[in-house]
Design an enzyme around this catalytic site. Structure first.
Site, PDB file in Angstrom:
ATOM      1  N   GLY A   1      -6.014  -6.354  -5.450  1.00  8.72           N
ATOM      2  CA  GLY A   1      -6.776  -6.674  -4.235  1.00  8.72           C
ATOM      3  C   GLY A   1      -7.123  -5.418  -3.440  1.00  8.72           C
ATOM      4  O   GLY A   1      -6.656  -4.321  -3.750  1.00  8.72           O
TER       5      GLY A   1
ATOM      6  N   THR B   1      -1.647 -12.528   5.800  1.00  9.48           N
ATOM      7  CA  THR B   1      -1.763 -13.206   7.100  1.00  9.48           C
ATOM      8  C   THR B   1      -2.345 -14.609   6.899  1.00  9.48           C
ATOM      9  O   THR B   1      -2.780 -14.947   5.799  1.00  9.48           O
ATOM     10  CB  THR B   1      -2.680 -12.406   8.047  1.00  9.48           C
ATOM     11  OG1 THR B   1      -3.973 -12.279   7.435  1.00  9.48           O
ATOM     12  CG2 THR B   1      -2.121 -11.029   8.342  1.00  9.48           C
TER      13      THR B   1
ATOM     14  N   ASN C   1       0.132  -6.473  10.891  1.00 12.95           N
ATOM     15  CA  ASN C   1      -0.606  -5.206  10.825  1.00 12.95           C
ATOM     16  C   ASN C   1       0.385  -4.058  10.645  1.00 12.95           C
ATOM     17  O   ASN C   1       1.275  -3.882  11.469  1.00 12.95           O
ATOM     18  CB  ASN C   1      -1.420  -5.009  12.106  1.00 12.95           C
ATOM     19  CG  ASN C   1      -2.502  -3.995  11.916  1.00 12.95           C
ATOM     20  OD1 ASN C   1      -2.226  -2.864  11.525  1.00 12.95           O
ATOM     21  ND2 ASN C   1      -3.733  -4.373  12.165  1.00 12.95           N
TER      22      ASN C   1
ATOM     23  N   HIS D   1     -13.833  -7.815  11.269  1.00 17.42           N
ATOM     24  CA  HIS D   1     -13.362  -7.500   9.917  1.00 17.42           C
ATOM     25  C   HIS D   1     -14.498  -7.670   8.922  1.00 17.42           C
ATOM     26  O   HIS D   1     -15.487  -8.343   9.199  1.00 17.42           O
ATOM     27  CB  HIS D   1     -12.199  -8.415   9.495  1.00 17.42           C
ATOM     28  CG  HIS D   1     -10.874  -8.005  10.060  1.00 17.42           C
ATOM     29  ND1 HIS D   1     -10.448  -8.418  11.303  1.00 17.42           N
ATOM     30  CD2 HIS D   1      -9.881  -7.211   9.565  1.00 17.42           C
ATOM     31  CE1 HIS D   1      -9.244  -7.909  11.542  1.00 17.42           C
ATOM     32  NE2 HIS D   1      -8.880  -7.159  10.513  1.00 17.42           N
ATOM     33  N   HIS D   2     -14.276  -7.127   7.728  1.00 12.36           N
ATOM     34  CA  HIS D   2     -15.216  -7.233   6.606  1.00 12.36           C
ATOM     35  C   HIS D   2     -15.506  -8.702   6.269  1.00 12.36           C
ATOM     36  O   HIS D   2     -14.712  -9.601   6.566  1.00 12.36           O
ATOM     37  CB  HIS D   2     -14.619  -6.524   5.384  1.00 12.36           C
ATOM     38  CG  HIS D   2     -13.275  -7.050   5.000  1.00 12.36           C
ATOM     39  ND1 HIS D   2     -13.105  -8.059   4.091  1.00 12.36           N
ATOM     40  CD2 HIS D   2     -12.029  -6.726   5.441  1.00 12.36           C
ATOM     41  CE1 HIS D   2     -11.815  -8.321   3.970  1.00 12.36           C
ATOM     42  NE2 HIS D   2     -11.139  -7.526   4.783  1.00 12.36           N
TER      43      HIS D   2
ATOM     44  N   LYS E   1     -12.914 -11.321   4.562  1.00  8.96           N
ATOM     45  CA  LYS E   1     -11.649 -11.790   5.163  1.00  8.96           C
ATOM     46  C   LYS E   1     -11.666 -13.305   5.310  1.00  8.96           C
ATOM     47  O   LYS E   1     -12.662 -13.880   5.750  1.00  8.96           O
ATOM     48  CB  LYS E   1     -11.418 -11.119   6.516  1.00  8.96           C
ATOM     49  CG  LYS E   1     -10.078 -11.495   7.133  1.00  8.96           C
ATOM     50  CD  LYS E   1      -9.663 -10.558   8.235  1.00  8.96           C
ATOM     51  CE  LYS E   1      -8.366 -10.995   8.903  1.00  8.96           C
ATOM     52  NZ  LYS E   1      -7.210 -10.962   8.000  1.00  8.96           N
TER      53      LYS E   1
HETATM   54  N1  LIG Z   1      -0.500  -6.700   7.385  1.00 10.78           N
HETATM   55  C1  LIG Z   1      -1.493  -5.816   7.255  1.00 10.78           C
HETATM   56  O1  LIG Z   1      -1.422  -4.659   7.728  1.00 10.78           O
HETATM   57  C2  LIG Z   1      -2.729  -6.223   6.483  1.00 10.78           C
HETATM   58  C3  LIG Z   1      -3.743  -5.290   6.224  1.00 10.78           C
HETATM   59  C4  LIG Z   1      -4.822  -5.699   5.427  1.00 10.78           C
HETATM   60  C5  LIG Z   1      -4.872  -7.000   4.921  1.00 10.78           C
HETATM   61  N2  LIG Z   1      -3.866  -7.869   5.225  1.00 10.78           N
HETATM   62  C6  LIG Z   1      -3.816  -9.219   4.670  1.00 10.78           C
HETATM   63  O2  LIG Z   1      -3.476  -9.082   3.300  1.00 10.78           O
HETATM   64  C7  LIG Z   1      -4.038 -10.177   2.574  1.00 10.78           C
HETATM   65  C8  LIG Z   1      -4.852  -9.640   1.405  1.00 10.78           C
HETATM   66  O3  LIG Z   1      -5.996  -8.996   1.930  1.00 10.78           O
HETATM   67  P1  LIG Z   1      -7.025  -8.242   0.971  1.00 10.78           P
HETATM   68  O4  LIG Z   1      -8.181  -7.865   1.818  1.00 10.78           O
HETATM   69  O5  LIG Z   1      -6.303  -7.173   0.202  1.00 10.78           O
HETATM   70  O6  LIG Z   1      -7.430  -9.457   0.011  1.00 10.78           O
HETATM   71  P2  LIG Z   1      -8.081  -9.435  -1.455  1.00 10.78           P
HETATM   72  O7  LIG Z   1      -8.834  -8.169  -1.682  1.00 10.78           O
HETATM   73  O8  LIG Z   1      -8.787 -10.729  -1.584  1.00 10.78           O
HETATM   74  O9  LIG Z   1      -6.809  -9.400  -2.421  1.00 10.78           O
HETATM   75  C9  LIG Z   1      -5.901 -10.472  -2.492  1.00 10.78           C
HETATM   76  C10 LIG Z   1      -5.263 -10.469  -3.858  1.00 10.78           C
HETATM   77  O10 LIG Z   1      -4.329 -11.520  -3.877  1.00 10.78           O
HETATM   78  C11 LIG Z   1      -4.123 -11.928  -5.219  1.00 10.78           C
HETATM   79  N3  LIG Z   1      -4.036 -13.397  -5.292  1.00 10.78           N
HETATM   80  C12 LIG Z   1      -2.969 -14.103  -5.672  1.00 10.78           C
HETATM   81  N4  LIG Z   1      -3.184 -15.411  -5.610  1.00 10.78           N
HETATM   82  C13 LIG Z   1      -4.438 -15.554  -5.192  1.00 10.78           C
HETATM   83  C14 LIG Z   1      -5.241 -16.686  -4.936  1.00 10.78           C
HETATM   84  N5  LIG Z   1      -4.778 -17.942  -5.112  1.00 10.78           N
HETATM   85  N6  LIG Z   1      -6.509 -16.482  -4.504  1.00 10.78           N
HETATM   86  C15 LIG Z   1      -6.981 -15.232  -4.315  1.00 10.78           C
HETATM   87  N7  LIG Z   1      -6.238 -14.103  -4.534  1.00 10.78           N
HETATM   88  C16 LIG Z   1      -4.978 -14.283  -4.967  1.00 10.78           C
HETATM   89  C17 LIG Z   1      -5.290 -11.354  -6.028  1.00 10.78           C
HETATM   90  O11 LIG Z   1      -4.763 -10.286  -6.769  1.00 10.78           O
HETATM   91  P3  LIG Z   1      -4.322 -10.514  -8.304  1.00 10.78           P
HETATM   92  O12 LIG Z   1      -5.534 -11.054  -8.993  1.00 10.78           O
HETATM   93  O13 LIG Z   1      -3.920  -9.129  -8.705  1.00 10.78           O
HETATM   94  O14 LIG Z   1      -3.187 -11.493  -8.286  1.00 10.78           O
HETATM   95  C18 LIG Z   1      -6.215 -10.771  -5.003  1.00 10.78           C
HETATM   96  O15 LIG Z   1      -6.862  -9.610  -5.460  1.00 10.78           O
HETATM   97  C19 LIG Z   1      -4.858 -10.991   3.596  1.00 10.78           C
HETATM   98  O16 LIG Z   1      -4.051 -12.055   4.078  1.00 10.78           O
HETATM   99  C20 LIG Z   1      -5.116  -9.979   4.708  1.00 10.78           C
HETATM  100  O17 LIG Z   1      -5.343 -10.568   5.959  1.00 10.78           O
HETATM  101  C21 LIG Z   1      -2.814  -7.505   5.994  1.00 10.78           C
END
Ligand SMILES: NC(=O)c1ccc[n+]([C@@H]2O[C@H](COP(=O)([O-])OP(=O)(O)OC[C@H]3O[C@@H](n4cnc5c(N)ncnc54)[C@H](OP(=O)(O)O)[C@@H]3O)[C@@H](O)[C@H]2O)c1
Length: 244
Positions: free
Chosen positions: A10, A83, A107, A137-138, A141
């Protein structure tokens, strides 16, 4: 240290992998299978039990709950960056924290921790001012408002004697009620994450803004948290404890 990373393909997970590897950790990606199904639970348990010192999760709430369940089962400390959890999912994370150390943060940017303190100071100094929260956000999200915006709103409530009513966007014809806080969500382009708190009184405006310019900042904080968490007692921990 051996760091299992859930969501390793991701947007944020990729940065976590790069950050952990750059610090000399061994990374174990925990990805779904090529059909997009969650990893088999027995396989996940075996990976965590035999190979991982800590799990870092940036996925989606339903996947995180599954991963955290496996971490609790196998005694693996877990850092959660995902989140958008509902109450039942938060209860499941709290149950897991009775068995393993669990650190969840909406965060992982250090600047957002500082923003929370500055927002508190602003709200305490200007209790009669109107407060509005805006986040951008992008376009990919999923959850809105962001987990960080909700954390900021909770901080505003705890800094005031009375809780403000959260109003999500506005339309129609009516004046602003002094007892409300407006919450505004924008989704556009590739914006990494921007949060702005506006405090406005008669003839002046105080704006407090944090802007993440790259996802590396979240990855660095999450790996800091993973290094700090490994080897601790079971329980729920906060990112502010890592920074302290
Ligand atoms: N706490 C913080 O500082 C912070 C910062 C940024 C983002 N976030 C949060 O982190 C989360 C991920 O954000 P992101 O922008 O990295 O998202 P993303 O690019 O969509 O990546 C999420 C990854 O989760 C995995 N995944 C597992 N089960 C899934 C499902 N059922 N549907 C879709 N994906 C699934 C996939 O990886 P695989 O295919 O490899 O399993 C996917 O690439 C969000 O909740 C975001 O709000 C938090």
């Amino acid at each position: 240290m051996r760091v299992a990373v859930a969501g390793a393909t991701g947007r944020t997970g990729r940065e976590v992998v790069a950050e952990a590897e750059s610090r000399g950790h061994t990374v174990l990606p925990v990805s779904r299978d090529p059909e997009g199904d969650q990893r088999d639970r027995a396989e996940l348990d075996a990976l965590l039990r035999e190979e991982a010192d800590v799990l870092v999760d940036f996925t989606v709430p339903e996947a995180t709950v599954e991963h955290v369940g496996a971490a609790a089962e196998t005694g693996t400390p877990v850092v959660v960056g995902t989140t958008g959890f509902d109450d039942a999912q938060l209860d499941a994370l709290a149950d897991a924290a009775e068995q393993v150390p669990l650190l969840r943060a909406s965060n992982f940017a250090k600047g957002v921790q500082a923003l929370l303190r500055v927002v508190r100071a602003g709200v305490e100094a200007l209790p009669e001012y109107d407060v509005e929260v805006t986040e951008t956000h992008h376009s990919g999200k999923r959850d809105a408002p962001s987990g960080t915006a909700t954390t900021v709103l909770d901080e505003i409530d705890s800094a005031r004697e009375d809780a403000l009513e959260r109003v999500y966007g506005r339309e129609g014809h009516h004046e602003r009620d002094p007892g409300e806080v407006g919450v505004h969500v924008r989704r556009a382009g590739t914006v990494r994450g921007e949060h702005e708190v506006t405090l406005a009184g008669d003839d002046e405006v105080l704006s407090l803004t944090h802007r993440a310019e790259s996802r590396r900042v979240f990855a660095a904080g999450a790996v800091d948290a993973a290094e700090w968490l490994a080897g601790r007692e079971a329980g729920s921990y906060e990112f502010s404890e890592v920074l302290a």
